[in-house]
Scaffold this active site. Structure first.
Site, mmCIF file in Angstrom:
data_model
loop_
_atom_site.group_PDB
_atom_site.id
_atom_site.type_symbol
_atom_site.label_atom_id
_atom_site.label_comp_id
_atom_site.label_asym_id
_atom_site.label_seq_id
_atom_site.Cartn_x
_atom_site.Cartn_y
_atom_site.Cartn_z
ATOM 1 N N ASP A 30 -1.782 -5.069 -1.678
ATOM 2 C CA ASP A 30 -2.173 -4.692 -1.031
ATOM 3 C C ASP A 30 -2.675 -4.299 0.160
ATOM 4 O O ASP A 30 -3.483 -3.244 -0.331
ATOM 5 C CB ASP A 30 -0.984 -4.914 0.206
ATOM 6 N N ASP A 45 -3.821 -3.795 3.844
ATOM 7 C CA ASP A 45 -2.939 -2.704 5.119
ATOM 8 C C ASP A 45 -1.754 -2.010 4.291
ATOM 9 O O ASP A 45 -1.229 -2.864 4.570
ATOM 10 C CB ASP A 45 -2.726 -3.687 6.440
ATOM 11 N N ASP A 95 3.707 -2.606 0.454
ATOM 12 C CA ASP A 95 4.206 -1.618 1.553
ATOM 13 C C ASP A 95 5.376 -2.634 2.153
ATOM 14 O O ASP A 95 5.915 -2.084 3.051
ATOM 15 C CB ASP A 95 3.301 -0.480 3.089
#
Length: 220
Positions: A8, A10, A166
Site C-alpha cells: 500500500d 498512503d 496499514d
C-alpha cells in the site's frame, strides 16, 4: 520466503496525510464546505479520493462531489510532495528487498496519476514491477482486482506473495486475493483495526517486514 511484496502507499510507504488533508481542505473551502483538522483525515482516507470527498462533505450531492474532486486534483497534483515523507526505514527496506531479488509493487487506492508521480519522486531508484493506482476500469481495494493485476504483470505463486498495508482495507484485500497479509502500525489506523481485520502479521518496524519476507522457515 516471499518473492513478491505488494505495498500500500498512503500510511505504509509514505506519510501523506498532511498533503492529502491540505488538498481536501482546499477543495472544501472552494466549494463552501467546512474544513477539517488534518488529524481527522486519518479516518477518511484509504478508499480512494471519491470516498474521501463523500466522507469530508457528507451533505454534498453528486454535482458538488464532482466539483470537489476537480479542486482536490487541481491542488494535489501540484502539492502532493510538499510535506509527504517516507516512513523511517522504508527506503532501506525496499532497497534491501530488491537486492535480495524480491520483487516489489505498489497497490494503492490513490488515483493513478498521483500514485505514479509520488512513487517516482520518492523512490526513483527502486525497480517496482508495477505501480498501480485507482482507475475507472478496476474496482478499488478491498476488491482484490488490483492484486490480480500485479500477478498478471509479474506471475508469482500466491504462496510466495505478501501484501503490506496499514488498514483493514489492505488486510481484506490480501484475504480476498488469498495472499499473506502484513499490517504495519506506523500508518493512519490503530493496531486494533489490523487485529479486527485478521492481519496474519503485525509489525512496528520495516526491518520486521524484511525478516518475514526473506525468512525461509518462519511460521509465526
Amino acid at each position: 520466503m516471499k518473492s513478491l511484496v505488494m505495498f500500500d502507499l498512503d500510511g505504509t510507504l509514505l506519510n501523506t496525510i498532511s498533503d492529502l488533508g491540505a488538498a481536501c481542505n482546499y477543495a472544501l473551502e472552494k466549494c463552501g464546505f467546512q474544513t477539517h483538522p488534518i488529524a481527522a483525515y486519518n479516518y477518511m482516507v484509504g478508499n480512494g479520493v471519491r470516498v474521501l470527498m463523500n466522507r469530508a462533505a457528507p451533505d454534498a450531492d453528486e454535482i458538488k462531489i464532482e466539483e470537489l474532486l476537480k479542486y482536490f486534483r487541481e491542488y494535489y497534483d501540484e502539492h502532493c510532495t510538499d510535506t509527504t515523507v517516507p516512513y523511517p526505514g522504508i527506503e532501506e527496506l525496499l532497497k534491501n528487498l530488491t537486492e535480495q531479488g524480491v520483487k516489489v509493487a505498489v497497490t494503492t487506492n490513490k488515483y493513478q496519476k498521483a500514485a505514479e508521480k509520488i512513487i517516482q519522486h520518492y523512490f526513483p531508484e527502486i525497480p517496482f514491477v508495477a505501480i498501480l493506482g485507482q482507475v475507472s476500469s478496476r474496482p478499488a481495494k478491498p476488491d482484490p482486482s488490483i492484486a490480480f493485476a500485479v500477478l498478471n504483470i509479474s506471475p508469482t505463486p500466491k504462496a510466495e506473495v505478501a501484501f503490506v498495508g496499514d488498514s483493514a482495507v489492505d488486510m481484506e484485500t490480501a484475504r480476498r486475493a488469498c495472499v499473506s497479509s502484513i499490517g504495519v502500525t506506523w500508518g493512519f489506523r490503530p493496531v486494533s483495526e489490523l487485529r479486527k481485520a485478521y492481519a496474519e502479521h503485525i509489525v512496528s518496524n520495516p526491518s520486521e517486514i524484511y525478516k518475514l519476507v526473506t525468512c525461509r522457515s518462519c511460521t509465526d
